[in-house]
Design a protein around this motif. Structure first.
Motif, PDB file in Angstrom:
ATOM      1  N   ALA A  75      -5.106 -15.242  -6.534  1.00  0.00           N
ATOM      2  CA  ALA A  75      -4.555 -14.118  -6.945  1.00  0.00           C
ATOM      3  C   ALA A  75      -4.887 -12.864  -5.820  1.00  0.00           C
ATOM      4  CB  ALA A  75      -4.572 -13.588  -8.340  1.00  0.00           C
ATOM      5  N   ASP A  76      -4.412 -12.948  -4.614  1.00  0.00           N
ATOM      6  CA  ASP A  76      -4.807 -12.078  -3.665  1.00  0.00           C
ATOM      7  C   ASP A  76      -4.198 -12.768  -2.425  1.00  0.00           C
ATOM      8  OD1 ASP A  76      -7.205  -9.953  -2.624  1.00  0.00           O
ATOM      9  OD2 ASP A  76      -6.749 -11.430  -1.064  1.00  0.00           O
ATOM     10  N   SER A  77      -3.639 -11.705  -1.596  1.00  0.00           N
ATOM     11  CA  SER A  77      -2.893 -12.196  -0.473  1.00  0.00           C
ATOM     12  C   SER A  77      -3.304 -12.884   0.476  1.00  0.00           C
ATOM     13  CB  SER A  77      -2.118 -11.112   0.269  1.00  0.00           C
ATOM     14  OG  SER A  77      -2.913 -10.185   0.602  1.00  0.00           O
ATOM     15  N   LEU A  79      -9.857  -2.027   2.032  1.00  0.00           N
ATOM     16  CA  LEU A  79      -8.568  -1.621   1.464  1.00  0.00           C
ATOM     17  C   LEU A  79      -8.651  -0.225   0.814  1.00  0.00           C
ATOM     18  CD1 LEU A  79      -8.133  -3.117  -2.288  1.00  0.00           C
ATOM     19  CD2 LEU A  79     -10.365  -3.067  -0.936  1.00  0.00           C
ATOM     20  N   ASP A 103     -16.129   3.896  -9.593  1.00  0.00           N
ATOM     21  CA  ASP A 103     -15.993   4.627 -10.511  1.00  0.00           C
ATOM     22  C   ASP A 103     -15.950   4.130 -11.878  1.00  0.00           C
ATOM     23  OD1 ASP A 103     -13.296   3.526 -10.706  1.00  0.00           O
ATOM     24  OD2 ASP A 103     -12.449   5.151  -9.269  1.00  0.00           O
ATOM     25  N   LEU A 108     -12.762  -2.450 -15.152  1.00  0.00           N
ATOM     26  CA  LEU A 108     -12.060  -3.489 -14.531  1.00  0.00           C
ATOM     27  C   LEU A 108     -12.952  -4.739 -14.591  1.00  0.00           C
ATOM     28  CD1 LEU A 108      -9.359  -2.137 -12.090  1.00  0.00           C
ATOM     29  CD2 LEU A 108      -8.841  -3.024 -14.435  1.00  0.00           C
ATOM     30  N   ILE A 138       5.273 -12.633  -1.843  1.00  0.00           N
ATOM     31  CA  ILE A 138       4.583 -12.367  -3.123  1.00  0.00           C
ATOM     32  C   ILE A 138       5.456 -11.417  -3.904  1.00  0.00           C
ATOM     33  CG2 ILE A 138       2.458 -12.122  -4.099  1.00  0.00           C
ATOM     34  CD1 ILE A 138       0.963 -12.960  -1.403  1.00  0.00           C
ATOM     35  N   ALA A 165     -13.261   3.965 -13.968  1.00  0.00           N
ATOM     36  CA  ALA A 165     -12.198   2.855 -14.368  1.00  0.00           C
ATOM     37  C   ALA A 165     -12.398   1.529 -13.636  1.00  0.00           C
ATOM     38  CB  ALA A 165     -11.022   3.381 -13.569  1.00  0.00           C
ATOM     39  N   PRO A 175      -8.090  -9.201 -14.621  1.00  0.00           N
ATOM     40  CA  PRO A 175      -7.754  -8.175 -16.015  1.00  0.00           C
ATOM     41  C   PRO A 175      -6.323  -8.273 -16.415  1.00  0.00           C
ATOM     42  CG  PRO A 175      -9.322  -6.822 -14.514  1.00  0.00           C
ATOM     43  CD  PRO A 175      -9.019  -7.984 -13.709  1.00  0.00           C
ATOM     44  N   PRO A 176      -5.403  -8.249 -15.375  1.00  0.00           N
ATOM     45  CA  PRO A 176      -3.958  -8.386 -15.801  1.00  0.00           C
ATOM     46  C   PRO A 176      -3.585  -9.900 -16.376  1.00  0.00           C
ATOM     47  CG  PRO A 176      -4.066  -7.447 -13.401  1.00  0.00           C
ATOM     48  CD  PRO A 176      -5.413  -7.434 -14.108  1.00  0.00           C
ATOM     49  N   LEU A 198      -9.560  -6.910  -9.655  1.00  0.00           N
ATOM     50  CA  LEU A 198      -8.102  -6.207  -9.606  1.00  0.00           C
ATOM     51  C   LEU A 198      -7.132  -7.263 -10.343  1.00  0.00           C
ATOM     52  CD1 LEU A 198      -7.858  -4.121  -6.371  1.00  0.00           C
ATOM     53  CD2 LEU A 198      -8.978  -3.588  -8.708  1.00  0.00           C
ATOM     54  N   THR A 199      -7.303  -8.507 -10.063  1.00  0.00           N
ATOM     55  CA  THR A 199      -6.249  -9.310 -10.617  1.00  0.00           C
ATOM     56  C   THR A 199      -6.709 -10.098 -11.681  1.00  0.00           C
ATOM     57  OG1 THR A 199      -7.045 -11.078  -8.828  1.00  0.00           O
ATOM     58  CG2 THR A 199      -5.098  -9.727  -8.507  1.00  0.00           C
ATOM     59  N   ARG A 248      -3.586   2.076   4.253  1.00  0.00           N
ATOM     60  CA  ARG A 248      -4.608   0.912   3.693  1.00  0.00           C
ATOM     61  C   ARG A 248      -5.832   1.397   3.675  1.00  0.00           C
ATOM     62  NH1 ARG A 248      -4.748  -4.261   1.651  1.00  0.00           N
ATOM     63  NH2 ARG A 248      -6.629  -5.314   2.364  1.00  0.00           N
ATOM     64  N   ASP A 278       0.872  -1.287  -0.175  1.00  0.00           N
ATOM     65  CA  ASP A 278       0.033  -0.158  -0.005  1.00  0.00           C
ATOM     66  C   ASP A 278       0.930   1.446  -0.214  1.00  0.00           C
ATOM     67  OD1 ASP A 278      -2.938  -0.388  -0.093  1.00  0.00           O
ATOM     68  OD2 ASP A 278      -2.475  -1.883   1.696  1.00  0.00           O
ATOM     69  N   PHE A 330     -13.288  -3.726  -6.034  1.00  0.00           N
ATOM     70  CA  PHE A 330     -13.948  -2.279  -6.209  1.00  0.00           C
ATOM     71  C   PHE A 330     -15.480  -2.640  -6.866  1.00  0.00           C
ATOM     72  CE2 PHE A 330      -9.377  -0.185  -7.091  1.00  0.00           C
ATOM     73  CZ  PHE A 330      -9.350  -0.161  -5.588  1.00  0.00           C
ATOM     74  N   ALA A 341      -3.712   1.551  -2.803  1.00  0.00           N
ATOM     75  CA  ALA A 341      -4.799   0.711  -3.559  1.00  0.00           C
ATOM     76  C   ALA A 341      -5.795   1.559  -4.697  1.00  0.00           C
ATOM     77  CB  ALA A 341      -5.830   0.159  -2.760  1.00  0.00           C
ATOM     78  N   ILE A 396      -6.401   0.875 -10.150  1.00  0.00           N
ATOM     79  CA  ILE A 396      -7.420   1.125 -11.439  1.00  0.00           C
ATOM     80  C   ILE A 396      -6.616   1.189 -12.563  1.00  0.00           C
ATOM     81  CG2 ILE A 396      -9.429   1.920 -10.442  1.00  0.00           C
ATOM     82  CD1 ILE A 396      -8.416   4.815 -10.880  1.00  0.00           C
ATOM     83  N   SER A 439      -4.295  -0.810 -13.230  1.00  0.00           N
ATOM     84  CA  SER A 439      -3.139  -1.925 -13.231  1.00  0.00           C
ATOM     85  C   SER A 439      -2.648  -2.375 -14.538  1.00  0.00           C
ATOM     86  CB  SER A 439      -4.000  -3.125 -12.600  1.00  0.00           C
ATOM     87  OG  SER A 439      -5.077  -3.442 -13.556  1.00  0.00           O
ATOM     88  N   LEU A 440      -3.067  -1.413 -15.805  1.00  0.00           N
ATOM     89  CA  LEU A 440      -2.701  -2.101 -16.848  1.00  0.00           C
ATOM     90  C   LEU A 440      -1.796  -1.206 -17.647  1.00  0.00           C
ATOM     91  CD1 LEU A 440      -5.874  -3.976 -18.530  1.00  0.00           C
ATOM     92  CD2 LEU A 440      -3.882  -5.050 -17.240  1.00  0.00           C
ATOM     93  N   GLY A 469       2.160  -7.235   2.704  1.00  0.00           N
ATOM     94  CA  GLY A 469       0.943  -6.673   2.371  1.00  0.00           C
ATOM     95  C   GLY A 469       0.405  -7.405   1.396  1.00  0.00           C
ATOM     96  N   SER A 470      -0.248  -6.958   0.311  1.00  0.00           N
ATOM     97  CA  SER A 470      -1.057  -7.405  -0.489  1.00  0.00           C
ATOM     98  C   SER A 470      -0.324  -8.090  -1.621  1.00  0.00           C
ATOM     99  CB  SER A 470      -2.013  -6.325  -1.335  1.00  0.00           C
ATOM    100  OG  SER A 470      -1.516  -5.973  -2.355  1.00  0.00           O
ATOM    101  N   SER A 471      -1.225  -9.061  -2.526  1.00  0.00           N
ATOM    102  CA  SER A 471      -0.544  -9.659  -3.704  1.00  0.00           C
ATOM    103  C   SER A 471      -0.384  -9.078  -4.736  1.00  0.00           C
ATOM    104  CB  SER A 471      -1.261 -11.043  -3.968  1.00  0.00           C
ATOM    105  OG  SER A 471      -2.388 -10.637  -4.574  1.00  0.00           O
TER     106      SER A 471
END
Lengths: 173, 428
Positions: free
Chosen positions: B123-125, B365, B73, B79, A93, B75, B40-41, B37-38, B389, A16, B68, A21, A25, A27-28, A67-69
């Motif tokens: 695909a998430d911690s 988050l 929103d 996703l 990760i 964006a 799409p990529p 969030l994971t 966070r 974070d 999300f 986070a 949005i 991410s690409l 933290g997150s992945s």
């Protein structure tokens, strides 16, 4: 051989802080993520990446990337122009993601302890050696298992999977 | 030499008789998960870069709209659309749309999709959550997920195992959340870095599946690769009529090797909170009581299942939150929300002055529906409170169990629940 200036961070810098986070949005979009890299670290609210010259080196303490992945953490750092991350240790990760992306990371408690912000560094990835021109010192890095080195050299997990898919297609042909 | 349950699962998945910590393996995946969030990529990497046109097994992948979503929103609407289209085009069997699923880590266990003895990746911690069901479950990145979806396999380093033995029984007011926070406070946020956390001992037998899921959920907060619990009557009962596949439980051998064993007397564990700004910055409730709050969040994959909501509602019934506080209650799944409605819990929350939301990751988050502002103080039942966070990096976030959260919303400050409800919790 990589040459660049060191940018230092402390222990337990989490994802974070690496990329808040709200930027997930994007991410690409590596460039856009890069613009916001390390912005969550207190004191960097107004941006960090604009200070970075392409090739600079991020040096951190222990458990970097906890933290997150989110894979956008190493992507954002790369997008900011950083060439390699050196840390005392990495969260798992973040470590996986970097190797899978073919993004060089080096574990060296000795280097993480000694390097000061602004030090001029040269890194030999093949030898696993970091040279500090500012301090006139040299540090060794922990060796990764051969498979991980192979992945980094291949350019990450994508080319590795392409090979596997090719083998499978040939086997079933 | 014997093996731990984590080692046994990895050995089986890699087609080997035995494995040792440090071994690198290529292992077959039993179930995989991605979210808005994971996916799409991961979908893009899988199709455009790896050149795979289909998922290895459409019955063994879950795609969940939770982070999300409902879209916060434009964006995130994009996703959500990419996630939806990927699931449709691939023919994913376990696709969970907004309103029908909820948070992935509650949805997968409640639908019986992650089972004993299996190797599960997400695909998430917080994918480590599933290990409460006696499987090896771990969080991965998007390129990892692309690899899994393309091949059904992934590389792993066999982790060293740490054993956590809990003796006796947790005392009144003290929950699984307090126990795991206490453990993280003891070993630190990197105390189990890249290792397996195996929870065992008498106290575990007394903790229900929800509480166990709370404990394994937070393995990542100690840096662990996975958290895992043995199979017992609680596991069997939870899976009855729920499991989507046949399964084979695993147990650690008596002569399995652990890097370290930690022993705790569960009876001596106090109500434990994490202070700002790290999950290992823990304190017994006495040390943080009196902290004035702006927001209380009861939600997340850690502590917003039906039992959590029942206990929070038992505190809030017939009471109202303090005038300067806002309370947001976010159920962790659609099934949890439906059950809360059936039991009349939603009315209790609303009468108490809480805002009740759709099931989503939401505020946990800092996504939406409860993002905290500069300098605000929030008490949350979620899992991590690193700077930024839940919103502004200067916000002060505390973590607690849901009963403490509900009581503190009433008091307007962090408080021991007995100060609000008296000697014991009375259910409606």
């Amino acid at each position: 051989m990589i040459r660049g200036r060191a940018w230092t961070f402390g222990n337990n810098v989490d994802t974070d802080q690496i990329i808040p986070a709200k930027y997930a949005i994007y991410s690409l979009d590596e460039k856009k993520l890069g613009e916001h890299a390390m912005e969550g670290v207190p004191g960097n609210e107004d941006g960090w990446s604009k200070k970075i010259s392409a090739g600079d080196i991020l040096v951190a303490g222990s458990n970097f990337g906890c933290g997150s992945s989110r894979e956008i953490a190493p992507v954002a750092i790369r997008g900011a122009g950083v060439s390699v991350v050196v840390a005392d240790s990495f969260a798992r990760i973040f470590f996986r993601n970097s190797i899978n992306l073919g993004f060089p990371i080096l574990q060296s408690p000795q280097a993480a302890e000694a390097i000061k912000e602004g030090d001029e560094l040269e890194i030999d990835l093949d030898e696993g050696v970091i040279r500090n021109f500012t301090q006139g010192d040299e540090y060794r890095c922990d060796a990764f298992p051969p498979f991980m080195n192979e992945l980094i050299k291949m350019g990450g997990l994508v080319p590795w999977v392409r090979e596997r898919l090719k083998e499978r297609a040939q086997a079933s042909a | 030499m014997g093996m731990t349950m984590s080692e046994k699962i990895l050995a089986r998945a890699a087609g080997r008789d035995s494995v040792r910590p440090g071994d690198l393996l290529l292992a077959k995946i039993d179930f995989a998960m991605g979210h808005d969030l994971t996916i799409p990529p991961a979908g893009k990497i899988m199709r455009e870069q790896m050149g795979a046109q289909k998922v290895w097994d459409v019955d063994r992948v879950a795609v969940v709209q939770d982070h999300f979503q409902p879209a916060k929103d434009i964006a995130s609407a994009g996703l959500g659309r990419m996630t939806r289209e990927f699931a449709r085009e691939m023919g994913i069997k376990w696709y969970f749309e907004v309103g029908q699923g909820g948070i992935c880590h509650t949805v997968l266990p409640e639908r019986g999709l992650v089972l004993p003895g299996e190797l599960v990746v997400g695909a998430d911690s917080h994918s480590c959550t599933y290990g409460a069901l006696n499987n090896f479950a771990t969080g991965i990145g998007s390129t990892d997920l692309a690899c899994v979806m393309a091949l059904g396999e992934l590389w792993f380093r066999v982790p060293e195992s740490l054993r956590f033995v809990y003796h006796h029984k947790l005392p009144q007011w003290v929950e699984a959340k307090d126990l795991i926070l206490h453990v993280i406070g003891t070993i630190g946020v990197d105390g189990a870095r890249s290792k397996a956390m195996e929870h065992t001992g008498d106290a575990i037998a007394h903790i229900d599946m929800e509480g166990r899921l709370t404990m394994t959920n937070m393995a990542i907060e100690a840096g662990a690769k996975n958290g895992i619990i043995g199979f017992d009557e609680v596991t069997r009962e939870f899976l009855e009529g729920r499991a989507q596949r046949a399964y084979t439980p695993v147990d650690s051998d008596p002569d399995a090797e652990y890097e370290k064993t930690f022993e705790f007397d569960a009876e001596a564990i106090p109500i434990t909170l994490a202070r700002p700004m790290s999950p290992d910055h823990t304190a017994p409730i006495d040390e943080v009581a009196g902290t004035r709050l702006d927001q209380v969040f009861i939600g997340s994959c850690t502590n917003s299942k039906i039992g959590d909501l029942r206990r929070a509602a038992a505190v809030l019934k017939g009471r109202h939150i303090a005038p300067h506080v806002r309370l947001i209650v976010t159920p962790s799944s659609a099934q949890v929300a439906r059950e809360a409605e059936r039991e009349g819990l939603i009315g209790i929350f609303m009468d108490a002055g809480a805002g009740w939301t759709v099931a989503t990751c939401g505020a946990c988050l800092g996504g939406h529906m409860g993002v905290v502002g500069a300098g605000e103080v929030c008490l949350s039942t979620s899992n991590r409170n690193f700077p930024g966070r839940m919103g502004d990096p200067t916000a002060q976030v505390y973590l607690s169990n849901p009963v403490v959260a509900a009581a503190s919303a009433v008091a307007g400050e962090i408080v021991h629940p007995k100060e609000v409800v008296g000697r014991e919790l009375v259910y409606a």
